[in-house]
Design a protein around this motif. Structure first.
Motif, PDB file in Angstrom:
ATOM      1  N   VAL A 135       0.838  -1.202   0.000  1.00 31.56           N
ATOM      2  CA  VAL A 135       0.000   0.000   0.000  1.00 31.56           C
ATOM      3  C   VAL A 135       0.876   1.256   0.000  1.00 31.56           C
ATOM      4  N   ILE A 136       0.499   2.231  -0.813  1.00 30.91           N
ATOM      5  CA  ILE A 136       1.148   3.537  -0.842  1.00 30.91           C
ATOM      6  C   ILE A 136       0.103   4.594  -0.474  1.00 30.91           C
ATOM      7  N   LEU A 137       0.452   5.459   0.465  1.00 28.51           N
ATOM      8  CA  LEU A 137      -0.430   6.571   0.825  1.00 28.51           C
ATOM      9  C   LEU A 137       0.386   7.849   0.805  1.00 28.51           C
ATOM     10  N   ASN A 138      -0.056   8.801   0.000  1.00 27.10           N
ATOM     11  CA  ASN A 138       0.642  10.078  -0.136  1.00 27.10           C
ATOM     12  C   ASN A 138      -0.144  11.182   0.557  1.00 27.10           C
ATOM     13  N   ILE A 177      -0.976  -3.501  -5.916  1.00 27.20           N
ATOM     14  CA  ILE A 177      -0.574  -2.367  -5.074  1.00 27.20           C
ATOM     15  C   ILE A 177      -1.674  -1.309  -5.105  1.00 27.20           C
ATOM     16  N   ARG A 178      -2.102  -0.899  -3.937  1.00 29.54           N
ATOM     17  CA  ARG A 178      -3.081   0.184  -3.835  1.00 29.54           C
ATOM     18  C   ARG A 178      -2.357   1.492  -3.542  1.00 29.54           C
ATOM     19  N   SER A 235      -5.352  -0.260   5.760  1.00 33.97           N
ATOM     20  CA  SER A 235      -5.781  -1.522   6.355  1.00 33.97           C
ATOM     21  C   SER A 235      -6.444  -2.424   5.322  1.00 33.97           C
ATOM     22  N   GLU A 236      -6.645  -3.685   5.689  1.00 36.28           N
ATOM     23  CA  GLU A 236      -7.325  -4.623   4.804  1.00 36.28           C
ATOM     24  C   GLU A 236      -8.779  -4.229   4.587  1.00 36.28           C
ATOM     25  N   GLU A 237      -9.358  -3.475   5.528  1.00 38.93           N
ATOM     26  CA  GLU A 237     -10.744  -3.037   5.373  1.00 38.93           C
ATOM     27  C   GLU A 237     -10.924  -2.111   4.175  1.00 38.93           C
ATOM     28  N   ALA A 238      -9.831  -1.514   3.696  1.00 40.44           N
ATOM     29  CA  ALA A 238      -9.896  -0.611   2.539  1.00 40.44           C
ATOM     30  C   ALA A 238      -9.383  -1.283   1.267  1.00 40.44           C
ATOM     31  N   ALA A 239      -9.467  -2.596   1.203  1.00 41.33           N
ATOM     32  CA  ALA A 239      -8.885  -3.348   0.085  1.00 41.33           C
ATOM     33  C   ALA A 239      -9.504  -3.009  -1.265  1.00 41.33           C
ATOM     34  N   PHE A 240     -10.679  -2.386  -1.283  1.00 38.25           N
ATOM     35  CA  PHE A 240     -11.355  -2.054  -2.536  1.00 38.25           C
ATOM     36  C   PHE A 240     -11.090  -0.613  -2.962  1.00 38.25           C
TER      37      PHE A 240
END
Length: 257
Positions: A135-138, A177-178, A235-240
């Motif tokens: 996961v990448i979060l900017n 990759i999200r 988190s896995e809860e945001a997998a979509f």
């Protein structure tokens, strides 16, 4: 829910403000956290807060605008723990000025940290994120999409962060990759306090209240509120969820009349 057990997270700018809050929350939720910062004192304080809650964290001194330094630090994390699951590109710098008052040196400085720094961390981490469907979060800003006075260079760099987010999300769908970004409005951090003390000496409280009221909800956000959104998105809860820019601004971008 929202657990990060067995996950390894790299967080730039984790020595203060939003980065500190994200580091502490991720550690609380089970992640092994690597704090990248140039501020050793600030990072040490973050580490102490994590140790106090029996979390696991390490500090790596790193200037994100230095490409070779970023690559060495990422490889040292892999050598130490063997994996990398999450990266948070939080480190950034601000600037006050319009298109006339912004100097070339100012623009280069903001590009180096706010744009190239994000790029360098993403590029160094991608080979490792591919292995774990990471996961990448900017960290972007409402300045990327809303006209803010005297934020010319800063707004431009945050617009670039949103663009990078969308591009990476699209290019790495097949690798699982999200990639998302968060666009905060005004958040009460040590930077805000320092800005007010420097710019409005003797009028800090007055200007703090004025800036707070620019959010329709009537106050600034907190670092902890931004961290909570970051936790969900990683988190896995945001997998979509991928390729999204999440505004968290007390109604600033949509409810101002």
């Amino acid at each position: 829910m929202l657990r990060l057990d067995q996950k390894v997270a790299l967080i730039t700018g984790g020595g203060s403000g939003i980065g500190r809050a994200i580091s502490a929350l991720f550690a609380q939720q089970g992640a092994t956290v690597f704090i990248l910062d140039i501020d050793e004192d600030g990072a040490t304080e973050t580490l102490q807060s994590i140790v106090a809650i029996k979390g696991k964290a390490f500090f790596k001194k790193c200037s994100v605008h230095n490409e070779s330094e970023v690559r060495l630090v990422v490889e040292s994390i892999i050598d130490q723990v063997g994996r990398l699951d999450i990266i948070i590109n939080n480190a950034g710098i601000a600037h006050i000025g319009n298109a006339e008052t912004t100097r070339s040196a100012d623009m280069e400085r903001l590009l180096a940290v706010n744009v190239k720094g994000v790029f360098y961390v993403i590029q160094a981490a991608l080979p490792h994120l591919k292995k774990v469907r990471g996961v990448i979060l900017n960290m972007a800003s409402v300045a990327a999409t809303v006209g803010l006075a005297d934020r010319f260079a800063y707004s431009m760099t945050k617009g670039a962060v949103v663009g990078m987010t969308l591009s990476v999300a699209k290019d790495y769908l097949a690798d699982g990759i999200r990639c998302n970004c968060i666009s905060p409005g005004r958040v009460h951090t040590p930077f805000v306090d320092g800005f007010l003390a420097k710019t409005y000496p003797g009028r800090e409280q007055e200007m703090f209240e004025k800036l707070s009221k620019t959010q329709p909800i009537g106050r600034m956000g907190t670092s902890e509120e931004i961290a909570s959104l970051a936790l969900y998105l990683c988190s896995e809860e945001a997998a979509f969820i991928t390729g999204s820019d999440y505004t968290i601004d007390g109604g600033l971008t949509r409810l101002n009349s």
